[in-house]
Design a protein around this motif. Structure first.
Motif, mmCIF file in Angstrom:
data_model
loop_
_atom_site.group_PDB
_atom_site.id
_atom_site.type_symbol
_atom_site.label_atom_id
_atom_site.label_comp_id
_atom_site.label_asym_id
_atom_site.label_seq_id
_atom_site.Cartn_x
_atom_site.Cartn_y
_atom_site.Cartn_z
ATOM 1 N N THR A 86 0.834 -1.262 -0.048
ATOM 2 C CA THR A 86 -0.091 -0.096 -0.017
ATOM 3 C C THR A 86 0.701 1.310 -0.003
ATOM 4 O OG1 THR A 86 -1.626 -1.353 1.386
ATOM 5 C CG2 THR A 86 -1.982 1.022 1.100
ATOM 6 N N ALA A 87 1.898 1.342 0.925
ATOM 7 C CA ALA A 87 2.942 2.309 0.866
ATOM 8 C C ALA A 87 3.425 2.669 -0.438
ATOM 9 C CB ALA A 87 3.961 2.150 2.064
ATOM 10 N N PHE A 88 3.936 1.383 -1.047
ATOM 11 C CA PHE A 88 4.732 1.662 -2.376
ATOM 12 C C PHE A 88 3.569 1.867 -3.502
ATOM 13 C CE2 PHE A 88 5.871 -0.401 -6.538
ATOM 14 C CZ PHE A 88 6.897 0.427 -6.508
ATOM 15 N N ALA A 89 2.399 1.804 -3.045
ATOM 16 C CA ALA A 89 1.437 2.299 -4.478
ATOM 17 C C ALA A 89 0.886 3.653 -4.195
ATOM 18 C CB ALA A 89 -0.161 1.472 -3.957
ATOM 19 N N ALA A 90 1.425 4.390 -3.034
ATOM 20 C CA ALA A 90 1.040 5.853 -2.788
ATOM 21 C C ALA A 90 2.564 6.537 -2.928
ATOM 22 C CB ALA A 90 0.809 5.896 -1.208
ATOM 23 N N ALA A 91 3.680 5.829 -2.772
ATOM 24 C CA ALA A 91 4.815 6.815 -2.787
ATOM 25 C C ALA A 91 5.066 7.599 -3.868
ATOM 26 C CB ALA A 91 6.002 5.600 -2.315
ATOM 27 N N PRO A 92 4.898 6.967 -5.238
ATOM 28 C CA PRO A 92 5.348 7.581 -6.324
ATOM 29 C C PRO A 92 4.669 9.150 -6.429
ATOM 30 C CG PRO A 92 5.077 5.323 -6.905
ATOM 31 C CD PRO A 92 4.553 5.537 -5.677
ATOM 32 N N ALA A 93 3.594 8.952 -6.337
ATOM 33 C CA ALA A 93 2.709 10.478 -6.543
ATOM 34 C C ALA A 93 3.312 11.374 -5.530
ATOM 35 C CB ALA A 93 1.156 9.973 -6.319
ATOM 36 N N VAL A 94 3.518 10.838 -4.115
ATOM 37 C CA VAL A 94 4.116 11.678 -2.974
ATOM 38 C C VAL A 94 5.323 12.274 -3.520
ATOM 39 C CG1 VAL A 94 4.956 11.872 -0.852
ATOM 40 C CG2 VAL A 94 2.725 10.550 -1.396
ATOM 41 N N ALA A 95 6.228 11.418 -4.158
ATOM 42 C CA ALA A 95 7.476 11.761 -4.540
ATOM 43 C C ALA A 95 7.606 12.588 -5.531
ATOM 44 C CB ALA A 95 8.287 10.346 -5.376
ATOM 45 N N THR A 96 6.734 12.679 -6.583
ATOM 46 C CA THR A 96 6.384 13.537 -7.541
ATOM 47 C C THR A 96 6.199 15.002 -7.325
ATOM 48 O OG1 THR A 96 5.541 11.837 -9.065
ATOM 49 C CG2 THR A 96 5.583 13.828 -10.161
ATOM 50 N N LEU A 97 5.220 15.142 -6.130
ATOM 51 C CA LEU A 97 4.850 16.340 -5.681
ATOM 52 C C LEU A 97 5.776 16.987 -4.885
ATOM 53 C CD1 LEU A 97 2.351 18.243 -5.451
ATOM 54 C CD2 LEU A 97 1.722 17.164 -3.433
ATOM 55 N N ALA A 98 6.540 16.084 -3.994
ATOM 56 C CA ALA A 98 7.464 16.635 -3.290
ATOM 57 C C ALA A 98 8.672 17.307 -3.966
ATOM 58 C CB ALA A 98 7.954 15.469 -2.249
ATOM 59 N N HIS A 99 9.004 16.503 -5.133
ATOM 60 C CA HIS A 99 10.129 16.889 -5.888
ATOM 61 C C HIS A 99 9.748 18.436 -6.510
ATOM 62 C CE1 HIS A 99 12.485 17.207 -9.532
ATOM 63 N NE2 HIS A 99 13.423 16.858 -8.780
ATOM 64 N N ALA A 100 8.383 18.428 -6.890
ATOM 65 C CA ALA A 100 7.953 19.651 -7.584
ATOM 66 C C ALA A 100 7.976 20.948 -6.501
ATOM 67 C CB ALA A 100 6.703 19.807 -8.007
ATOM 68 N N GLU A 101 7.512 20.556 -5.071
ATOM 69 C CA GLU A 101 7.790 21.625 -4.006
ATOM 70 C C GLU A 101 9.325 22.005 -3.751
ATOM 71 O OE1 GLU A 101 5.174 22.922 -2.660
ATOM 72 O OE2 GLU A 101 3.602 21.503 -2.519
ATOM 73 N N LEU A 102 10.088 20.811 -3.777
ATOM 74 C CA LEU A 102 11.497 21.028 -3.478
ATOM 75 C C LEU A 102 12.047 21.918 -4.686
ATOM 76 C CD1 LEU A 102 12.999 17.778 -2.065
ATOM 77 C CD2 LEU A 102 12.686 20.080 -0.862
ATOM 78 N N ASP A 103 11.697 21.765 -5.902
ATOM 79 C CA ASP A 103 12.223 22.379 -6.974
ATOM 80 C C ASP A 103 11.981 23.814 -6.942
ATOM 81 O OD1 ASP A 103 13.842 21.421 -8.962
ATOM 82 O OD2 ASP A 103 12.365 21.458 -10.630
ATOM 83 N N ALA A 104 10.563 24.103 -6.550
ATOM 84 C CA ALA A 104 10.101 25.406 -6.371
ATOM 85 C C ALA A 104 10.937 26.166 -5.467
ATOM 86 C CB ALA A 104 8.723 25.536 -6.199
ATOM 87 N N LEU A 105 11.152 25.497 -4.285
ATOM 88 C CA LEU A 105 11.976 26.096 -3.040
ATOM 89 C C LEU A 105 13.318 26.421 -3.520
ATOM 90 C CD1 LEU A 105 11.642 26.980 0.002
ATOM 91 C CD2 LEU A 105 12.358 24.571 0.341
#
Lengths: 270, 255
Positions: free
Chosen positions: A139-158
């Protein structure tokens, strides 16, 4: 000199801007907290003998099932959030150490995985192993890629924020930039991205349990109750867990949406 | 067939057609009876596609129109419906609606229209959620409203402005974001096939997982991943086809 504005123009207080989706996120948090409290208090509403009986009150039985669904969603959601955020942070760190190519490959992999039906892995893991630990991991693996994509976009903007450039231009050493600007400003966006895992974990577990391949019956799950009622053709047994599950999913999505909309609008303000 | 659609389908060969072929090949290699297993999975993929594709097309079209209408006339009946759809997405996951449909089928309802309706609802919610703000931007004072302002300035009547300039701008993001609707439809279809005993690839995977057979479940999972990629690529192809940016005089480099 009554006509003179006592404050210089540059220090004029701006009118407070409402955070997008804040009220919805707050209602979501209240609904989820109420559901968690009601589920925790459900054993007090039924004596121990009737808890697992087929003729137990459907509402009380649904609230009892909520304990399993919500606890598992919290566990798998936290795990998925940590994996996803760790993925994005690792990509950003590797970009600094090895080069942008590794970061691009890692994030391209996350984007591609986020487009696949990873929720189907959860019933597969449930059917092939039957272990709750492996189910939580799937379940965690199913949710992780979407979280990673969003977190990376946030970090990129920061990383492109003006206050970081200003701090570096002012001659602040890199570790001070990290300690005083980067880490405090990264925490909230990353937390918000991690929250995205909660509704995904709840939905994936409920989907697997609905097919009879999720949590074991002893733990209880809204999805399992909905699936059983659908197979038996019993609308009275289906309605309470289905409504509670829909409400919990709405609340978790509202919290995640508010979290994502809030910190992103603050980027660029140290 | 427009060139953009063809280009997207060619791009989808490694991510969509190869996994489907690999799934069918694996089923043949690992199954007890090679030909039967491969044929069963190929037939299952067709059933799943027939279940998802019409529902996705109808749901997305209706949802996009309702969402665009909600931005145009928010207080009208159509606008209220669009706003309702845009807000109700998380409340109506496909698998939960599939359970309600299974209950209705057991009570005597017809499975095919009900199944399509159930799978169309999450797609409609997602489309309304995306098209409403896009239509607002297309009609608004910002840079994205430039085409509409220029068309009005040139004297085009309001219907033509909406049809040829505002609506394509509202629908293009919906097709670009079709991936989320495809994922929701895929989980809904798997639940529906399993609960109603339909002979789809999803039901094959769940039956194999119930029996603890990785050799039966993994090929179906790979093939379903390919089918998801194919449907998402179709969405991108339609987006490329209707996006006004592709018909402008400025060379378009693709998304």
């Amino acid at each position: 000199m009554a006509g003179i504005d006592p404050q210089p123009l540059s220090h004029q207080a701006l009118p407070p801007t409402p955070r997008p989706g804040f009220a919805r996120g707050l209602s979501g948090a209240a609904v989820l907290a109420a559901l968690a409290l009601a589920s925790a208090a459900a054993p007090l509403m039924a004596d121990g003998a009737t808890i697992r009986r087929i003729d137990a009150d459907p509402v009380v039985a649904a609230l009892l099932d909520g304990r399993g669904s919500l606890s598992f969603a919290l566990l798998a959601g936290v795990l998925g959030g940590v994996i996803g955020v760790g993925w994005a942070v690792a990509a950003n760190l590797l970009a600094g150490l090895v080069g942008d190519r590794v970061e691009r490959r890692m994030m391209r992999g996350a984007t591609r995985l986020a487009g696949l039906p990873l929720a189907l892995l959860v019933p597969l893991a449930g059917g092939l192993s039957g272990s709750v630990g492996l189910l939580a991991l799937a379940t965690a693996f199913a949710a992780a890629p979407a979280v990673a994509t969003l977190a990376h976009a946030e970090l990129d903007a920061l990383m492109r924020a003006e206050f970081l450039t200003a701090a570096r231009a002012a001659g602040l050493p890199e570790h001070e930039v990290l300690r005083r600007h980067l880490i405090p400003n990264a925490l909230r966006p990353l937390l918000a991205a991690g929250m995205l895992a909660l509704p995904r974990a709840l939905a994936a577990e409920s989907f697997a349990s609905l097919l009879g391949l999720g949590l074991p019956p002893a733990l209880g799950s809204w999805g399992a109750s909905v699936g059983l009622a659908a197979r038996l053709g019993d609308p009275l047994a289906l309605a309470p867990p289905a409504l509670l599950l829909a409400l919990a999913l709405w609340a978790a999505c509202a919290i995640a949406d508010a979290g994502v909309a809030g910190p992103a609008s603050r980027i660029g303000k140290p | 067939m427009p060139r953009s659609v063809l280009r997207r389908l060619i791009d989808a060969v490694p991510t969509a057609f190869l996994p489907m072929a690999a799934g069918v090949g694996l089923a043949a290699a690992l199954g007890p009876d090679a030909a039967d297993a491969a044929l069963g999975l190929a037939r299952g993929l067709v059933v799943t596609l027939l279940l998802i594709l019409p529902a996705l097309a109808i749901g997305t079209a209706l949802g996009a129109l309702a969402g665009a209408w909600a931005a145009l006339a928010p207080r009208s009946a159509g606008g209220l419906f669009g706003r309702l759809l845009a807000g109700a997405g998380p409340l109506l996951p496909g698998f939960l609606l599939a359970a309600v449909a299974a209950l209705a089928v057991r009570a005597g309802a017809s499975p095919a229209p009900l199944g399509w309706t159930v799978l169309a609802i999450p797609a409609a919610c997602q489309a309304a959620r995306l098209s409403r703000p896009a239509m607002g931007r297309a009609l608004g004072p910002g840079p994205e409203g430039g085409a509409v302002r220029m068309a009005r300035g040139l004297g085009l009547d309001e219907r033509a402005v909406l049809r040829h300039h505002a609506l394509p701008q509202a629908v293009a993001p919906v097709m670009g974001g079709l991936r989320v609707a495809v994922l929701a439809a895929m989980t809904g279809a798997v639940a529906l096939e399993s609960l109603l005993d339909l002979p789809g690839a999803g039901a094959l995977m769940i039956d194999a997982a119930r029996a603890g057979s990785a050799a039966g479940a993994v090929p179906a999972l790979i093939a379903l991943g390919g089918l998801t990629a194919l449907l998402a690529a179709l969405g991108l192809a339609v987006r490329d086809w209707i996006d006004p940016a592709n018909r402008s005089s400025t060379p378009y480099e693709g998304a």
